[in-house]
Design an enzyme around this catalytic site. Structure first.
Site, short mmCIF file in Angstrom:
data_model
loop_
_atom_site.label_atom_id
_atom_site.label_comp_id
_atom_site.label_asym_id
_atom_site.label_seq_id
_atom_site.Cartn_x
_atom_site.Cartn_y
_atom_site.Cartn_z
N ASP A 156 22.21 18.77 -13.87
CA ASP A 156 22.87 17.54 -14.31
C ASP A 156 24.37 17.80 -14.35
O ASP A 156 24.86 18.49 -15.24
CB ASP A 156 22.34 17.15 -15.70
CG ASP A 156 22.81 15.79 -16.17
OD1 ASP A 156 23.53 15.11 -15.41
OD2 ASP A 156 22.46 15.40 -17.30
N GLU A 171 29.22 17.51 -21.81
CA GLU A 171 29.73 16.39 -21.02
C GLU A 171 30.60 15.41 -21.80
O GLU A 171 30.25 14.25 -21.99
CB GLU A 171 28.56 15.63 -20.39
CG GLU A 171 27.44 15.25 -21.35
CD GLU A 171 26.33 14.48 -20.65
OE1 GLU A 171 26.62 13.42 -20.07
OE2 GLU A 171 25.19 14.94 -20.71
N ARG A 212 34.30 11.56 -16.85
CA ARG A 212 33.35 12.45 -17.52
C ARG A 212 33.30 13.75 -16.73
O ARG A 212 33.35 13.75 -15.50
CB ARG A 212 31.95 11.81 -17.60
CG ARG A 212 30.96 12.62 -18.40
CD ARG A 212 29.73 11.80 -18.80
NE ARG A 212 28.95 11.30 -17.69
CZ ARG A 212 28.89 10.01 -17.33
NH1 ARG A 212 29.61 9.11 -17.98
NH2 ARG A 212 28.15 9.63 -16.31
N ASP A 233 0.82 -1.21 0.00
CA ASP A 233 0.00 0.00 0.00
C ASP A 233 0.86 1.27 0.00
O ASP A 233 0.42 2.33 0.44
CB ASP A 233 -0.95 0.01 1.21
CG ASP A 233 -0.20 -0.04 2.54
OD1 ASP A 233 1.05 -0.20 2.52
OD2 ASP A 233 -0.85 0.08 3.59
N HIS A 262 16.72 14.76 -19.58
CA HIS A 262 16.91 14.73 -21.03
C HIS A 262 15.68 15.41 -21.60
O HIS A 262 14.66 14.78 -21.86
CB HIS A 262 17.07 13.30 -21.54
CG HIS A 262 18.41 12.71 -21.25
ND1 HIS A 262 19.28 12.31 -22.22
CD2 HIS A 262 19.05 12.47 -20.08
CE1 HIS A 262 20.40 11.84 -21.67
NE2 HIS A 262 20.27 11.92 -20.36
N GLU A 315 30.91 17.18 -16.68
CA GLU A 315 29.64 17.68 -17.22
C GLU A 315 29.19 18.94 -16.50
O GLU A 315 29.16 18.99 -15.27
CB GLU A 315 28.56 16.60 -17.07
CG GLU A 315 27.18 17.02 -17.55
CD GLU A 315 26.15 15.92 -17.35
OE1 GLU A 315 25.10 15.98 -18.01
OE2 GLU A 315 26.39 15.02 -16.52
N TYR A 323 36.48 6.50 -21.55
CA TYR A 323 36.25 5.28 -20.78
C TYR A 323 37.15 4.19 -21.35
O TYR A 323 36.97 3.78 -22.50
CB TYR A 323 34.78 4.85 -20.86
CG TYR A 323 33.84 6.03 -20.67
CD1 TYR A 323 33.44 6.44 -19.41
CD2 TYR A 323 33.39 6.75 -21.79
CE1 TYR A 323 32.60 7.54 -19.25
CE2 TYR A 323 32.57 7.85 -21.64
CZ TYR A 323 32.18 8.25 -20.37
OH TYR A 323 31.36 9.35 -20.22
N HIS A 346 23.01 17.24 -24.15
CA HIS A 346 21.58 17.08 -24.43
C HIS A 346 20.85 18.29 -23.87
O HIS A 346 21.39 19.04 -23.04
CB HIS A 346 21.05 15.77 -23.82
CG HIS A 346 21.33 15.61 -22.36
ND1 HIS A 346 20.61 16.24 -21.37
CD2 HIS A 346 22.29 14.90 -21.70
CE1 HIS A 346 21.09 15.91 -20.18
NE2 HIS A 346 22.12 15.09 -20.35
N HIS A 382 29.30 8.27 -26.63
CA HIS A 382 28.06 9.04 -26.48
C HIS A 382 28.25 10.46 -26.99
O HIS A 382 29.38 10.90 -27.28
CB HIS A 382 27.59 9.04 -25.02
CG HIS A 382 28.55 9.63 -24.04
ND1 HIS A 382 28.73 11.00 -23.88
CD2 HIS A 382 29.39 9.04 -23.14
CE1 HIS A 382 29.63 11.21 -22.93
NE2 HIS A 382 30.05 10.06 -22.47
N HIS A 416 25.84 3.97 -17.30
CA HIS A 416 24.66 4.18 -16.45
C HIS A 416 24.71 3.33 -15.19
O HIS A 416 23.67 2.94 -14.66
CB HIS A 416 23.38 3.90 -17.25
CG HIS A 416 23.12 4.92 -18.32
ND1 HIS A 416 22.24 4.69 -19.36
CD2 HIS A 416 23.61 6.18 -18.49
CE1 HIS A 416 22.22 5.76 -20.14
NE2 HIS A 416 23.03 6.67 -19.64
N ASP A 438 27.84 11.31 -11.20
CA ASP A 438 26.89 11.98 -12.09
C ASP A 438 25.61 12.14 -11.30
O ASP A 438 24.89 11.17 -11.06
CB ASP A 438 26.67 11.13 -13.35
CG ASP A 438 25.85 11.84 -14.41
OD1 ASP A 438 25.11 12.78 -14.08
OD2 ASP A 438 25.93 11.42 -15.59
#
Length: 444
Positions: A268, A389, A410, A34, A362, A412, A393, A355, A351, A240, A257
Site C-alpha cells: 500500500d 501515511e 499524501r 455468465d 486494512h 504513504e 487536502y 493502519h 484521517h 477515495h 495510491d
C-alpha cells in the site's frame, strides 16, 4: 507448507480439548451474465491452509486425551471434464499430500461427515454471525448431531467466534510473510516510479493506472491489492477517488495510491508528484510539510511504544505547518496542542496516519489493548506491519489562502516493526522532491 501447519497447531492449542473449528474459503462471485469476478480466496482460510481453490473448507480438531489434533480439508473432487474448461484442480488425494493436512475429503461429503466430527465435541469455533450460509450449515450439522442424542451422542454446547483468535495471530508476521511483503513493496514501489516516468500533461489519469497495473503483473503480482487511486488536481482532495478519467493539466499534482497483492499479501503506497515534473512553491511547501510529518511518524515507531504515537507525532508537525502557512489562523490558538484539541486540522487532515497491513490492505487486529479496562492504544511489537501515511487536502474555503486551493498530498509507506525500530518495505518508490523532479516525465 510447514508455516501453515505451524499456524494450525497454534490455533488448535488455543482451543478447548476436543473442540472443532470450521473455516470456509470465499465463494465465487458472479460479475454479470455468465462471467465471474477473478477468484480470490478468503484470507483467514489461506492463512491456515495455503489452499487457493474455491468450494473448500478447513476443519481442525483440537487434541484431547483420546485423540490427537488433526486437520481436514474439504475440497472439490478431480473432474477431468471441468478441468478442460476451468483448469487444474487438486482433488482430495493430491491436496492432502501437497498441503500437509492429515485428511482430505470431497466437499460434496461435507454435510455427511461434519455431524460425525462434531459428535461429542465440547465446542465449535467458527466465524459466528458473519456469514449467513455458514450459519445455516452449522445449524444443519448441529441438528443432525442432536438427532442422535438417544444413542448418547452430544452436540457442542459452546460456540466461540474463531476470528478474534486468528486476528491476533495474523497481526504478527513471520519471516516468510515479511519477505513476501518486502517483495510486494518493491514491485509496487517500482511501479510508482514507472508511473512518474510516464507522466506528462494531457494524459488521462487512467494512463498512469495502466502503467501501474502493467508493472504489477509483469513482476509477478497476481492482483492490485485494492482499486488504484490516480487523482490529479482537485481530485486529489477526494480521499477515495478512483474514477481515474480526468485529463491531467500542466501545473497539476497527481496523487497515486496503489499497491499490488503478491501471494496473498498486500502492499500500500501513495506518492504525490507534479505532472509536469516541477513543484510550484505552494505545492512544494505543502509537500515538504507532509514529508516532514511522515519522517516524524517513522521516528516514533519502535517496539513497546503505543500504536497511537506515530499518528500523534505526524499530527503535531502537520498542525504546526498549517499554523505557519496560514491554513489555520495562528492568533486563534495558544499553541499546537490547543489547535489539535480544537480539531482545527480536520478540514485539511481528517484521517489517521496508518493502519495494519497484511493479507488484507486494512488488515485485521485490534488497535487497542482490549485486556485493559480503559483500552489504551496497544504497544507495537516486532513483526507488526503498518502503513505510515500523513496527508493534507486543501479545498477552496473562506479564509484559506487561494494559493493552496485544490492541492491534495499524501505520502504513504509500509514498515515492519523490528526489535530495534522498523524496517521500510517500500523504499523503491521515489519520495524526496529532488528524486521526483529528476524522474517525472523522463519516459518508460
Amino acid at each position: 507448507m510447514s508455516n501453515f501447519a505451524a499456524r494450525r497447531a497454534r490455533l488448535a492449542a488455543q482451543m478447548l480439548p476436543g473442540a472443532v473449528a470450521v473455516l470456509p474459503t470465499a465463494p465465487e462471485a458472479a460479475r454479470n451474465g455468465d462471467s465471474d469476478y477473478p477468484y480470490r480466496h478468503d484470507s483467514y482460510f489461506y492463512y491456515l491452509s495455503g489452499f487457493t481453490e474455491p468450494e473448500s473448507m478447513l476443519v481442525l480438531y483440537a487434541a484431547n486425551g483420546e485423540r490427537p489434533a488433526r486437520s481436514i480439508l474439504f475440497c472439490r473432487e478431480k473432474n477431468p471434464e471441468r478441468e478442460i474448461w476451468d483448469g487444474y484442480r487438486y482433488g482430495p488425494e493430491a491436496a492432502r499430500s501437497a498441503f500437509g493436512v492429515d485428511e482430505a475429503w470431497p466437499v460434496s461429503e461435507l454435510d455427511t461427515r461434519l455431524p460425525d466430527l462434531l459428535a461429542d465435541a465440547p465446542a465449535l469455533y467458527y466465524a459466528t454471525a458473519s456469514n449467513a450460509v455458514l450459519d445455516a450449515q452449522v445449524q444443519r450439522w448441529i441438528k443432525a448431531v442432536r438427532a442422535r442424542s438417544r444413542s448418547g451422542v452430544t452436540a457442542p454446547s459452546t460456540f466461540v467466534d474463531l476470528l478474534p483468535l486468528l486476528d491476533e495471530m495474523r497481526l504478527i508476521k513471520d519471516e516468510s510473510e515479511q519477505a513476501t511483503m518486502l517483495r510486494a513493496g518493491e514491485i509496487s514501489g517500482n511501479a510508482h516510479a514507472r508511473a512518474m516516468r510516464a507522466a506528462r500533461p494531457g494524459l488521462h489519469e487512467y494512463a498512469l493506472e495502466a502503467e501501474l497495473l502493467y508493472d504489477f503483473r509483469r513482476k509477478g503480482a497476481q492482483f492490485p491489492a485494492y482499486t488504484p487511486i490516480v487523482a490529479s488536481g482537485p481530485n486529489a482532495c477526494v480521499l477515495h477517488y478512483n474514477v481515474n478519467d480526468r485529463v491531467m493539466q500542466d501545473g497539476d499534482l497527481v496523487l497515486i495510491d496503489a499497491g499490488c497483492e503478491l501471494d496473498g499479501y498486500a502492499s500500500d503506497i501513495t506518492r504525490t508528484f507534479p505532472v509536469n515534473g516541477r513543484f510550484t512553491p505552494p505545492q512544494r511547501s505543502l509537500y515538504e510539510l507532509v514529508l516532514a510529518a511522515q519522517e516524524a511518524a517513522l521516528e516514533a515507531i519502535a517496539p513497546g511504544r503505543p500504536y497511537s504515537a506515530f499518528h500523534e507525532a505526524a499530527l503535531r508537525v502537520l498542525v504546526q505547518g498549517m499554523l505557519d502557512l496560514g491554513l489555520i489562523p495562528a492568533g486563534r490558538y495558544a499553541d499546537v496542542e490547543d489547535a489539535i484539541a480544537a480539531k482545527a486540522h480536520v478540514p485539511f487532515y481528517m484521517h489517521g496516519t496508518g493502519h495494519w497491513l497484511g493479507m488484507d490492505v486494512h488488515d485485521v487486529g485490534a488497535y487497542r489493548d482490549l485486556t485493559q479496562l480503559d483500552k489504551p492504544s496497544r504497544a507495537l511489537q516486532p513483526g507488526m506491519v503498518l502503513t505510515v501515511e500523513p496527508g493534507i487536502y486543501v479545498r477552496p474555503a473562506e479564509g484559506v489562502p487561494e494559493a493552496y486551493w485544490h492541492i491534495g498530498i499524501r505520502i504513504e509507506d509500509d514498515v515492519v516493526v523490528t526489535e530495534d525500530g522498523y524496517r521500510l518495505l517500500t523504499s523503491s518508490a521515489p519520495k524526496t522532491v529532488d528524486e521526483i523532479e529528476a524522474l517525472v516525465g523522463k519516459g518508460v
